[in-house]
Write an enzyme that holds these catalytic residues in place. Structure first.
Site, mmCIF file in Angstrom:
data_model
loop_
_atom_site.group_PDB
_atom_site.id
_atom_site.type_symbol
_atom_site.label_atom_id
_atom_site.label_comp_id
_atom_site.label_asym_id
_atom_site.label_seq_id
_atom_site.Cartn_x
_atom_site.Cartn_y
_atom_site.Cartn_z
ATOM 1 N N LEU A 79 0.840 -1.197 0.000
ATOM 2 C CA LEU A 79 0.000 0.000 0.000
ATOM 3 C C LEU A 79 0.876 1.248 0.000
ATOM 4 C CD1 LEU A 79 -2.331 -1.525 2.662
ATOM 5 C CD2 LEU A 79 -3.127 -0.784 0.386
ATOM 6 N N ASP B 298 3.578 0.318 8.656
ATOM 7 C CA ASP B 298 4.211 1.587 8.294
ATOM 8 C C ASP B 298 4.606 1.525 6.819
ATOM 9 O OD1 ASP B 298 6.606 0.217 8.147
ATOM 10 O OD2 ASP B 298 7.416 1.008 10.016
ATOM 11 N N HIS C 173 1.246 -11.426 9.267
ATOM 12 C CA HIS C 173 2.353 -11.947 8.455
ATOM 13 C C HIS C 173 2.803 -13.302 8.998
ATOM 14 C CE1 HIS C 173 5.728 -11.826 5.733
ATOM 15 N NE2 HIS C 173 6.470 -12.258 6.731
HETATM 16 C C1 GRF Z 1 -1.815 -15.848 6.140
HETATM 17 O O1 GRF Z 1 -0.892 -16.849 6.450
HETATM 18 C C2 GRF Z 1 -1.237 -14.482 6.357
HETATM 19 O O2 GRF Z 1 -0.334 -14.413 7.420
HETATM 20 C C3 GRF Z 1 -0.525 -14.222 5.057
HETATM 21 O O3 GRF Z 1 -1.359 -14.771 4.074
HETATM 22 C C4 GRF Z 1 -2.116 -15.830 4.648
HETATM 23 C C5 GRF Z 1 -3.564 -15.540 4.357
HETATM 24 O O4 GRF Z 1 -4.355 -16.668 4.561
HETATM 25 N N1 GRF Z 1 -0.218 -12.820 4.881
HETATM 26 P P1 GRF Z 1 -5.931 -16.583 4.376
HETATM 27 O O5 GRF Z 1 -6.230 -15.954 3.020
HETATM 28 O O6 GRF Z 1 -6.468 -15.742 5.505
HETATM 29 O O7 GRF Z 1 -6.414 -17.997 4.459
#
Ligand code: GRF
Length: 203
Positions: A93, A141, A109
């Site tokens: 973003l 951020d 993450h």
């Molecule tokens: C999660 O593991 C998240 O940490 C990462 O992408 C995945 C998304 O999974 N950024 P979902 O689409 O919520 O099943």
């Protein structure tokens, strides 16, 4: 307190569903008021099946990342959110978005940041041979997968793990971690000080 949550998605949406279900069950005093994607994806369909308003804002329709981010920001703000959650949203973003939502924008993450930022965190953790990885929820951020950490939890890497098996175990953990993180932010149990968080999670 009944917080209004907007969720940004690109993928399967299991974390969005976990949030929406926690709200429905009364485990989180909040409501998922909108789910916004950068592409057609299963997460949007899952939201629509729950009668949550959805919208796709595709970057290809805008001349720059900044223009796209501004358009997405307009869509988000139309839902008057208290909190915006990036949960599997595979785009960076622009500052126009991040700065307008400072303190109200969090990202999920699948690693213990600052280890393994980027789009291939689970693969990178396996490739590095770490014994423990995990998941992080942090304020966003202007750096990728960076910002004050709200909550983190570890997940062990098991013998024979593939990227798929490890990511699935991380997601199982994330479903609870994300709900907790939204709760502490919405209820004011997290304070920002000098670019760090002070979290006082009530039981
Ligand atoms: C999660 O593991 C998240 O940490 C990462 O992408 C995945 C998304 O999974 N950024 P979902 O689409 O919520 O099943």
């Amino acid at each position: 307190m009944c917080g209004r949550i907007a969720v940004l998605v690109s993928g399967s949406g299991s974390n969005m569903v976990a949030l929406a279900d926690a709200c429905t069950r009364g485990e989180l005093a909040a409501e998922v008021v909108a789910v916004l994607g950068d592409r057609d994806c299963p997460a949007l369909a899952r939201a629509a099946r729950r009668a949550i308003p959805t919208r796709t804002v595709a970057p290809s329709r805008y001349p720059s990342r900044s223009d796209w981010s501004a358009a997405l920001l307009d869509e988000v703000l139309a839902h008057d959110p208290d909190l915006v959650v990036s949960a599997g949203f595979m785009r960076v973003l622009a500052p126009v978005f991040v700065e307008a939502l400072a303190g109200r924008l969090v990202n999920l993450h699948p690693s213990l940041l600052p280890a393994f930022p980027g789009a291939h965190a689970v693969h990178d953790a396996l490739a590095a041979g770490v014994a423990v990885t995990g998941s992080t929820v942090h304020f966003v951020d202007n750096e990728v997968d960076h910002g004050p950490i709200i909550l983190q939890e570890p997940v062990p890497v098991l013998p024979g793990d593939t990227e798929a098996t490890l990511h699935e175990r991380i997601k199982q953990l994330e479903h609870g971690l994300l709900v907790r993180a939204c709760r502490v932010v919405l209820s004011g149990e997290v304070r920002l000080s000098d670019g760090r968080t002070l979290v006082e999670e009530r039981a």
